[in-house]
Design an enzyme around this catalytic site. Structure first.
Site, PDB file in Angstrom:
ATOM      1  N   LEU A 221      15.796   8.439   0.976  1.00  0.00           N
ATOM      2  CA  LEU A 221      15.899   7.111   0.889  1.00  0.00           C
ATOM      3  C   LEU A 221      15.194   7.957  -0.848  1.00  0.00           C
ATOM      4  CD1 LEU A 221      12.889   6.455   2.929  1.00  0.00           C
ATOM      5  CD2 LEU A 221      14.476   4.944   2.582  1.00  0.00           C
ATOM      6  N   ASP A 317       7.156  32.284   0.238  1.00  0.00           N
ATOM      7  CA  ASP A 317       7.939  30.168   0.510  1.00  0.00           C
ATOM      8  C   ASP A 317       7.897  31.207   1.758  1.00  0.00           C
ATOM      9  OD1 ASP A 317       8.700  29.243  -1.379  1.00  0.00           O
ATOM     10  OD2 ASP A 317      10.648  29.782  -1.443  1.00  0.00           O
TER      11      ASP A 317
END
Length: 546
Positions: A221, A317
């Protein structure tokens, strides 16, 4: 980590835009236009030339000057922290990151903040031999009934990028949640470009992207369009958990704020994991895990005592992802009690500070500023890497007890009479000479059989592929539409004797767009319009189609 005129400064270029901006900043725009330097392999091959230009710039400016300029370019950057300097950084002071401990030192607060829940206050650790507080009687809140899928029925909306956010979302999905990942074909998840491969469909070959996104359902999108925003809003309405790890301004610009989510979906849990937090002087700075290692103190402990500070290369991370998973589980459990969701703030930097906490504790308690030890350790001696007979192949040895030391002495000539704590330099010489006559894996086996902890070092490309990993079924193989048969790492635990299934390969760009849109009630004509208008696509904008 580069030399400034008054210290050391941290810089980190992962994307091509960041590299070009750095070249412009240091006055070397020709480097940014040089195709050989577009990728890190080319930069490594010409590292002396590149370093000379970078050092000429950084050494002529102060740390603050470089950080201010790099931040304006949106290049990940910062000062290089240690146990003495970290508590004094203005960002941490304003946010109250470091707190007094009841036993007389300071350390980082918990890395996660909740909008509605209050964490228990810090309490002194019990003295040696004393009993701690007993847990409350009765079972805690339960999430689901299947131990292998405790999150079955929970809907995750994954808006994350690169690694920390997507890994957290992936773990929750493996625990049973239904997940939809939203990715823009206009600006791809940056991890898609983190690959040494040069081939067709380059964005489908990144090992990092594959590792962070196995089995996910993906809708493409463009969230800068009204139509893309409308689809996103429908996904938000039914989400139990929303996860993102952009800098704060990105979600704010898309209107994906906590107030907006809470207004339309009061039961939603919204986890935001920006680099430096949602407020404070460094709020709008960007940063990767390596930036957090540089700024947060981990690099200060990585390297040889007389050498440059180095980077652990990305574990923050994973720290942040696991902290985020725990925080989401806590918030979902609390929702069982209250009926409402809440905002979670999980800054990457505060996960890093948990890992480097000993430096601040040591400095505040005893005035000691810890630095690099090379391959040595305060908890093991001798400990080091020793080259074997094969070029650039290394054997790791770590001795934690006198019994292990005696075993090593019985195997290696020349260690008798040496003190394992006081004669470390001589021990390294003896072990180094011995290992250079060894064949590698055979020496590892000899040491293990003798009761000496040792391991033959393997290249990261071969990690997860040992006989032990194979025996335990650690690698899960899936057929990917572009990369073919591809191995994926399991999560490092078993449930009822088995690894949890990852559920499939990483998705290709836009692979499940129509499927997701149909599930939201869009008919064939409406979906076709989104493709025609460029709201969705399965090909990156700016890349010519063949």
């Amino acid at each position: 980590i580069e030399p400034a005129s008054d210290g050391m400064v941290a810089l980190c270029c992962v994307t091509g835009q960041q590299w070009q901006d750095l070249c412009a900043m240091i006055g070397a725009p020709e480097f940014g236009d040089d195709p050989m330097l577009f990728g890190f392999i080319g930069r490594l091959e010409r590292k002396e030339e590149v370093w000379e230009r970078i050092h000429a710039f950084t050494s002529a400016h102060t740390v603050d000057e470089i950080v201010d300029l790099a931040s304006a370019f949106r290049i990940p950057c910062g000062p290089v922290g240690d146990g003495l300097t970290l508590p004094g950084y203005d960002h941490f002071v304003e946010r109250g990151v470091f707190v007094d401990h009841p036993q007389g030192f300071i350390g980082p607060r918990p890395s996660i903040g909740f909008s509605e829940s209050t964490l228990a206050p810090r309490r002194p650790a019990p003295a040696l031999g004393a009993e701690g507080d007993e847990p409350e009687d009765g079972p805690g809140p339960a999430l689901g009934t299947d131990p292998a899928r405790p999150l079955a029925g929970v809907r995750i909306l994954d808006l994350g990028t690169f690694w920390a956010g997507p890994v957290a979302a992936s773990f929750l999905r493996v625990l049973g949640a239904d997940l939809v990942k939203v990715e823009s074909h206009v600006r791809l998840d940056g991890m898609r470009w983190a690959t040494g491969f040069q081939r067709d469909h380059l964005w489908e070959w990144s090992p990092g992207y594959h590792g962070a996104n196995p089995g996910k359902i993906l809708v493409a999108l463009d969230l800068t369009t009204d139509a893309g925003q409308e689809v996103l809003g429908t996904l938000l309405d039914t989400a139990d958990v929303v996860i993102e790890n952009f800098s704060p301004r990105v979600m704010d610009s898309w209107g994906v704020t906590w107030d907006a989510i809470r207004g339309r979906n009061p039961r939603a849990v919204y986890l935001r994991a920006p680099a430096f937090g949602l407020d404070g002087p460094w709020r709008d700075r960007v940063g990767f895990a390596m930036t957090m290692e540089q700024v947060g103190g981990l690099a200060n402990r990585t390297g040889h005592p007389d050498g440059p500070r180095l980077l652990p290369q990305g574990p923050v991370d994973m720290f942040a992802a696991m902290h985020s998973v725990l925080a989401v589980l806590l918030a979902l459990a609390d929702r069982e009690r209250t009926g409402t969701g809440q905002l979670i703030e999980a800054p990457l930097i505060e996960a890093a500070l948990q890992a480097s906490a000993e430096q601040v504790v040591e400095a505040s308690a005893y005035g000691n500023v810890l630095g690099c030890l090379g391959n040595r350790s305060p908890a093991a001696s001798p400990q080091g890497l020793y080259q074997v007979a094969v070029d650039d192949r290394w054997l790791a040895v770590s001795i934690e007890s006198d019994a292990q030391w005696a075993n090593l002495q019985g195997l290696v000539d020349g260690l008798d009479g040496l003190d394992r704590h006081g004669d470390v330099d001589r021990i390294d010489e003896v072990l180094g000479a011995w290992s250079r006559g060894q064949a590698g894996r055979e020496s590892e086996e000899r040491l293990w059989q003798a009761g000496v902890p040792a391991a033959f070092c393997v290249h990261p490309n071969h990690s997860g592929g040992t006989a032990q990993h194979g025996f335990r079924g650690f690698l899960q193989w899936y057929e990917h539409p572009v990369t073919g048969s591809t191995p994926y790492f399991s999560y490092p635990f078993l449930v009822d004797g088995a690894h949890l299934t990852l559920g499939g390969p990483a998705p290709t760009l836009g692979q499940h767009t129509d499927q997701v849109l149909e599930s939201l009630g869009l008919d064939e004509a409406a979906i076709a319009r989104l493709w025609e208008q460029g709201v969705t696509d399965d090909w990156p904008v700016g890349v010519p189609r063949p």
